[in-house]
Write a protein that holds these residues in place. Structure first.
Motif, PDB file in Angstrom:
ATOM      1  N   ARG A  81     -13.336-108.086 -34.317  1.00 66.25           N
ATOM      2  CA  ARG A  81     -12.841-107.383 -33.118  1.00 66.25           C
ATOM      3  C   ARG A  81     -13.050-108.228 -31.874  1.00 66.25           C
ATOM      4  NH1 ARG A  81     -12.324-102.071 -35.155  1.00 66.25           N
ATOM      5  NH2 ARG A  81     -11.745-101.151 -33.185  1.00 66.25           N
ATOM      6  N   HIS A  82     -14.182-108.923 -31.835  1.00 71.49           N
ATOM      7  CA  HIS A  82     -14.464-109.799 -30.703  1.00 71.49           C
ATOM      8  C   HIS A  82     -13.368-110.866 -30.594  1.00 71.49           C
ATOM      9  CE1 HIS A  82     -17.674-112.589 -28.641  1.00 71.49           C
ATOM     10  NE2 HIS A  82     -16.606-112.394 -27.904  1.00 71.49           N
ATOM     11  N   ILE A  83     -13.055-111.500 -31.698  1.00 72.63           N
ATOM     12  CA  ILE A  83     -12.070-112.592 -31.702  1.00 72.63           C
ATOM     13  C   ILE A  83     -10.662-112.067 -31.427  1.00 72.63           C
ATOM     14  CG2 ILE A  83     -10.929-114.260 -33.226  1.00 72.63           C
ATOM     15  CD1 ILE A  83     -13.759-114.693 -34.469  1.00 72.63           C
ATOM     16  N   THR A  84     -10.310-110.947 -32.061  1.00 65.50           N
ATOM     17  CA  THR A  84      -8.937-110.464 -31.893  1.00 65.50           C
ATOM     18  C   THR A  84      -8.687-109.903 -30.496  1.00 65.50           C
ATOM     19  OG1 THR A  84      -9.632-108.420 -32.955  1.00 65.50           O
ATOM     20  CG2 THR A  84      -8.419-109.992 -34.307  1.00 65.50           C
ATOM     21  N   THR A  85      -9.749-109.459 -29.827  1.00 68.50           N
ATOM     22  CA  THR A  85      -9.529-108.999 -28.451  1.00 68.50           C
ATOM     23  C   THR A  85      -9.622-110.162 -27.473  1.00 68.50           C
ATOM     24  OG1 THR A  85     -11.843-108.360 -28.258  1.00 68.50           O
ATOM     25  CG2 THR A  85     -10.293-106.612 -28.780  1.00 68.50           C
ATOM     26  N   PHE A  86     -10.226-111.262 -27.915  1.00 66.21           N
ATOM     27  CA  PHE A  86     -10.385-112.409 -27.018  1.00 66.21           C
ATOM     28  C   PHE A  86      -9.084-113.195 -26.874  1.00 66.21           C
ATOM     29  CE2 PHE A  86     -11.417-116.741 -25.897  1.00 66.21           C
ATOM     30  CZ  PHE A  86     -12.383-116.606 -24.923  1.00 66.21           C
ATOM     31  N   TYR A  87      -8.444-113.511 -27.987  1.00 68.76           N
ATOM     32  CA  TYR A  87      -7.231-114.332 -27.935  1.00 68.76           C
ATOM     33  C   TYR A  87      -5.996-113.468 -27.718  1.00 68.76           C
ATOM     34  CZ  TYR A  87     -10.134-118.114 -29.616  1.00 68.76           C
ATOM     35  OH  TYR A  87     -11.118-119.057 -29.723  1.00 68.76           O
ATOM     36  N   PHE A 118     -16.049-107.161 -26.478  1.00 66.11           N
ATOM     37  CA  PHE A 118     -14.615-106.990 -26.601  1.00 66.11           C
ATOM     38  C   PHE A 118     -13.959-107.654 -25.403  1.00 66.11           C
ATOM     39  CE2 PHE A 118     -13.451-103.748 -29.835  1.00 66.11           C
ATOM     40  CZ  PHE A 118     -14.694-103.624 -30.396  1.00 66.11           C
ATOM     41  N   ASP A 119     -12.732-108.100 -25.618  1.00 64.57           N
ATOM     42  CA  ASP A 119     -11.939-108.653 -24.517  1.00 64.57           C
ATOM     43  C   ASP A 119     -12.621-109.882 -23.911  1.00 64.57           C
ATOM     44  OD1 ASP A 119      -9.675-108.623 -22.801  1.00 64.57           O
ATOM     45  OD2 ASP A 119      -9.630-106.456 -23.052  1.00 64.57           O
ATOM     46  N   ARG A 120     -12.132-110.320 -22.769  1.00 70.63           N
ATOM     47  CA  ARG A 120     -12.686-111.547 -22.193  1.00 70.63           C
ATOM     48  C   ARG A 120     -12.537-111.526 -20.676  1.00 70.63           C
ATOM     49  NH1 ARG A 120      -7.801-115.771 -23.127  1.00 70.63           N
ATOM     50  NH2 ARG A 120      -6.179-114.220 -22.892  1.00 70.63           N
ATOM     51  N   ARG A 144     -14.300-108.280 -19.979  1.00 70.25           N
ATOM     52  CA  ARG A 144     -15.229-108.332 -21.102  1.00 70.25           C
ATOM     53  C   ARG A 144     -16.176-107.137 -21.049  1.00 70.25           C
ATOM     54  NH1 ARG A 144     -19.555-112.831 -22.371  1.00 70.25           N
ATOM     55  NH2 ARG A 144     -19.349-112.964 -24.612  1.00 70.25           N
TER      56      ARG A 144
END
Lengths: 154, 208
Positions: free
Chosen positions: A54-60, B147-149, B153
């Motif tokens: 989830r961290h990766i998929t929301t980051f990119y 989550f998110d960035r 974030r």
């Protein structure tokens, strides 16, 4: 997207945790978005915790956790395009597709996004439909390009 | 292996190889403030409150003490005017996110930081990552994650994991320097727990 296809993609990457992003990218490109079932499967098979996925998929930005339309429309809102009438292009896109930036229509025909620069300011205002660049687009042309999409998909 | 000798605040300090400046200072009884350090967790360097001035080979730089390895002959100053000013601004920025955090307010008092300097944008989280790292490294449950960035974030619980693991653990709550974590959990829980069945109260269903 069925589980078999996902398993196939994972097998192609030898179920390695290090290939997580590659696996996700392939699912994304085949399916246009990442359904939850797919993520759960990837998490189980690659032994990567869901939180990490989830961290990766929301980051990119490449990854989408919501359904995407068959046709991807990007309208450049960069400075050069803006002064040459990107706003009007976006209005036309909104009129034809019925959706605004970041949205997808219920029939999953179009997903509209705005971008900040496509690196071809001389062509402005620029619109990209399914990877194809349309420079200097006038209102009529914008509508035509989009209508062609709906025709070909039907 | 022989100890590394470095200087912290004018004091000769012996450190074991692999130790960070923060750990070396701690072993010598020199306190460096921190918000994201935890002895059980790998160094992360999120809060930057532990920033110190380090002289290595004639070059002065500002480094995060919790990440910077102790080196032979390193000269560290933990409380210079510049360091204090950096900490002050950092605290002011964090206070705009978490205005009521007691840990932050205490440090703000110490460094003369004005809690009202920046416009309030209460996310109540300073993204120290203590909960995320504790859950992943110590408990290995991975129930909470970033989550998110960028400016968006945030921390969030993964509902599917949280529903199984969190109720009996909650060990991350006391680690949080603000109250954001608990709030995020309460929200997750409220979304997971279905509202009381109409039959148990007897009112709504009979009337319907």
């Amino acid at each position: 997207m069925d589980i078999g296809t996902i398993d196939q993609i994972i097998d192609n990457h030898q179920s390695e945790a290090g290939s997580l992003i590659q696996v996700l990218l392939e699912i994304q490109s085949q399916n246009n978005w990442l359904p939850k079932e797919a993520l759960t499967r990837v998490s189980e098979r690659l032994k990567v915790p869901m939180s990490r996925i989830r961290h990766i998929t929301t980051f990119y930005k490449t990854f989408s956790l919501v359904p995407k339309g068959r046709h991807e429309v990007h309208v450049c809102m960069g400075t050069a395009c803006h002064v040459r009438g990107a706003e009007r292009v976006l209005d036309t896109v909104r009129e034809v597709t019925g959706v605004g930036p970041g949205e997808t229509d219920p029939e999953l025909n179009f997903s509209v996004e705005t971008v900040n620069c496509l690196g071809c300011c001389a062509l402005g205002p620029v619109m990209v439909v399914d990877g194809e660049y349309h420079g200097n687009v006038e209102t009529a042309e914008t509508a035509e390009v989009l209508k062609k999409c709906t025709c070909s998909s039907e | 292996m022989s100890d590394i000798i470095l200087q912290i605040d004018g004091k000769e300090v012996a450190a074991k190889p692999g130790m960070t400046v923060f750990e070396a200072a701690q072993s010598a009884g020199i306190a460096i403030p921190t918000l994201c350090h935890h002895e059980k967790l790998a160094p992360y360097g999120a809060c930057r409150i532990c920033t110190v001035e380090a002289d290595a080979g004639g070059r002065t730089s500002f480094v995060a003490a919790c990440l910077y390895p102790a080196e032979k002959g390193l000269v560290v100053r933990t409380r210079t005017e510049q360091v204090n000013r950096m900490r002050k601004v950092l605290l002011e920025q964090m206070l705009s996110h978490a205005p009521d955090s007691e840990d932050l307010l205490e440090l703000a008092g110490e460094y003369g930081a004005d809690p009202h300097r920046f416009e309030k944008e209460p996310s109540f989280c300073i993204l120290c990552g203590l909960c995320v790292r504790y859950c992943a490294e110590v408990k290995q449950k991975h129930a909470v994650s970033f989550f998110d960035r960028g400016a968006k974030r945030e921390i969030n619980f993964i509902p599917e994991i949280a529903v199984k693991e969190c109720w009996d653990c909650k060990e991350c709550f006391p680690l949080c320097p603000t109250s954001a974590l608990q709030a995020a959990y309460v929200l997750t829980e409220s979304l997971l727990t279905p509202p009381e069945e109409p039959s148990s109260c007897g009112g709504c269903s009979s009337r319907g």
